[in-house]
Write a protein that holds these residues in place. Structure first.
Motif, PDB file in Angstrom:
ATOM      1  N   PRO A  29       0.835  -1.208   0.000  1.00 42.69           N
ATOM      2  CA  PRO A  29       0.000   0.000   0.000  1.00 42.69           C
ATOM      3  C   PRO A  29       0.870   1.257   0.000  1.00 42.69           C
ATOM      4  O   PRO A  29       2.000   1.250   0.487  1.00 42.69           O
ATOM      5  N   ILE A  30       0.321   2.321  -0.538  1.00 44.45           N
ATOM      6  CA  ILE A  30       0.998   3.612  -0.604  1.00 44.45           C
ATOM      7  C   ILE A  30       0.591   4.429   0.616  1.00 44.45           C
ATOM      8  O   ILE A  30      -0.589   4.469   0.969  1.00 44.45           O
ATOM      9  N   VAL A  31       1.554   5.079   1.251  1.00 42.83           N
ATOM     10  CA  VAL A  31       1.274   5.964   2.386  1.00 42.83           C
ATOM     11  C   VAL A  31       2.191   7.183   2.242  1.00 42.83           C
ATOM     12  O   VAL A  31       3.382   7.039   1.992  1.00 42.83           O
ATOM     13  N   HIS A  32       1.631   8.376   2.405  1.00 44.51           N
ATOM     14  CA  HIS A  32       2.418   9.597   2.377  1.00 44.51           C
ATOM     15  C   HIS A  32       2.351  10.259   3.753  1.00 44.51           C
ATOM     16  O   HIS A  32       1.425  10.014   4.520  1.00 44.51           O
ATOM     17  N   SER A  33       3.307  11.100   4.032  1.00 44.06           N
ATOM     18  CA  SER A  33       3.365  11.740   5.341  1.00 44.06           C
ATOM     19  C   SER A  33       2.334  12.852   5.507  1.00 44.06           C
ATOM     20  O   SER A  33       2.028  13.253   6.631  1.00 44.06           O
ATOM     21  N   GLU A  34       1.777  13.342   4.397  1.00 46.86           N
ATOM     22  CA  GLU A  34       0.773  14.401   4.449  1.00 46.86           C
ATOM     23  C   GLU A  34       0.018  14.427   3.133  1.00 46.86           C
ATOM     24  O   GLU A  34       0.447  13.848   2.152  1.00 46.86           O
ATOM     25  N   GLY A  35      -1.107  15.100   3.127  1.00 49.06           N
ATOM     26  CA  GLY A  35      -1.797  15.376   1.878  1.00 49.06           C
ATOM     27  C   GLY A  35      -3.148  14.728   1.701  1.00 49.06           C
ATOM     28  O   GLY A  35      -3.655  14.015   2.568  1.00 49.06           O
ATOM     29  N   GLU A  36      -3.741  15.028   0.547  1.00 50.66           N
ATOM     30  CA  GLU A  36      -5.043  14.510   0.159  1.00 50.66           C
ATOM     31  C   GLU A  36      -4.970  14.072  -1.294  1.00 50.66           C
ATOM     32  O   GLU A  36      -4.176  14.598  -2.070  1.00 50.66           O
ATOM     33  N   GLU A  37      -5.831  13.120  -1.653  1.00 48.79           N
ATOM     34  CA  GLU A  37      -5.917  12.653  -3.037  1.00 48.79           C
ATOM     35  C   GLU A  37      -7.377  12.502  -3.402  1.00 48.79           C
ATOM     36  O   GLU A  37      -8.201  12.096  -2.583  1.00 48.79           O
ATOM     37  N   CYS A  38      -7.692  12.841  -4.644  1.00 47.43           N
ATOM     38  CA  CYS A  38      -9.039  12.623  -5.149  1.00 47.43           C
ATOM     39  C   CYS A  38      -8.940  12.164  -6.589  1.00 47.43           C
ATOM     40  O   CYS A  38      -7.918  12.360  -7.243  1.00 47.43           O
ATOM     41  N   GLY A  39      -9.976  11.501  -7.054  1.00 52.12           N
ATOM     42  CA  GLY A  39      -9.964  11.025  -8.420  1.00 52.12           C
ATOM     43  C   GLY A  39     -11.328  10.576  -8.874  1.00 52.12           C
ATOM     44  O   GLY A  39     -12.276  10.472  -8.084  1.00 52.12           O
ATOM     45  N   LEU A  40     -11.396  10.296 -10.167  1.00 50.94           N
ATOM     46  CA  LEU A  40     -12.622   9.864 -10.803  1.00 50.94           C
ATOM     47  C   LEU A  40     -12.278   8.727 -11.762  1.00 50.94           C
ATOM     48  O   LEU A  40     -11.376   8.877 -12.597  1.00 50.94           O
ATOM     49  N   VAL A  41     -12.977   7.606 -11.621  1.00 52.75           N
ATOM     50  CA  VAL A  41     -12.805   6.495 -12.556  1.00 52.75           C
ATOM     51  C   VAL A  41     -13.556   6.872 -13.829  1.00 52.75           C
ATOM     52  O   VAL A  41     -14.758   7.166 -13.782  1.00 52.75           O
ATOM     53  N   THR A  42     -12.850   6.917 -14.953  1.00 59.44           N
ATOM     54  CA  THR A  42     -13.494   7.288 -16.212  1.00 59.44           C
ATOM     55  C   THR A  42     -13.886   6.069 -17.046  1.00 59.44           C
ATOM     56  O   THR A  42     -14.743   6.173 -17.912  1.00 59.44           O
TER      57      THR A  42
END
Length: 182
Positions: free
Chosen positions: A119-132
């Motif tokens: 799994p991917i883990v970052h120390s900070e932040g947000e992610e968003c997306g849309l399945v096209t």
């Protein structure tokens, strides 16, 4: 240019031996040698770990030998470096923008392809997306979710997450995250 040749070019331009890069990144000297010989293809997370020893972002790595661009706000298909591996294409829009505050990707997953076993883990932040298109299994903090075309997501990147195409056809996601982690 292939990853191994590019890694060697970058490492040598920073005047680092394989041994020094291994010490800085925590990756074995033998692994670096195999990558540079194109006998092993590193995952995105492994390559990112290697580049932290230089230090250099993935975007900088894939655009390292490109001439500087004039100010441009348009990034054609051919100007989107592919940061992916193993059936996953990660096409980065705006890779050459200095001081980017966000990462914007067009992600294309071949059937069965994933963001990696770990799994991917970052120390900070947000992610968003849309399945096209296609069907994506998105695991966030151990919770498995099935997303189809039109479904979206938004989560803190401090939570462990992993993407996998579980459909029979190619799947595509348009995503953004901040801060720009590559």
């Amino acid at each position: 240019m292939d990853t191994g040749t590019r890694l060697k070019l970058v490492r040598e331009s920073y005047q680092l031996s394989q041994r020094e890069l291994a010490r800085r990144s925590g990756v074995t000297n033998a692994t670096i040698s195999l990558i540079e010989q194109n006998r092993v293809s590193p995952s995105v997370s492994s390559l990112k770990k290697l580049l932290e020893g230089i230090p250099m972002s993935l975007a900088d790595f894939f655009t390292f030998d490109e001439p500087p661009r004039e100010e441009s706000y348009i990034f054609r298909s051919a100007e989107q470096p592919d940061l992916g591996r193993h059936g996953l294409r990660l096409l980065l829009v705006g890779a050459t923008v200095p001081g980017r505050q966000m990462r914007f990707l067009r992600e294309q997953y071949a059937p069965g392809a994933s963001s990696g076993e770990e799994p991917i883990v970052h120390s900070e932040g947000e992610e968003c997306g849309l399945v096209t298109r296609g069907t994506i299994e998105l695991t966030i903090d151990g919770q498995v979710n099935i997303l189809n075309a039109g479904d979206g997501y938004y989560f803190p990147t401090t939570l462990a997450h992993r993407f996998q195409n579980i459909g029979q056809d190619e799947a595509e996601i348009i995503s953004a995250n901040t801060p720009a982690n590559f």
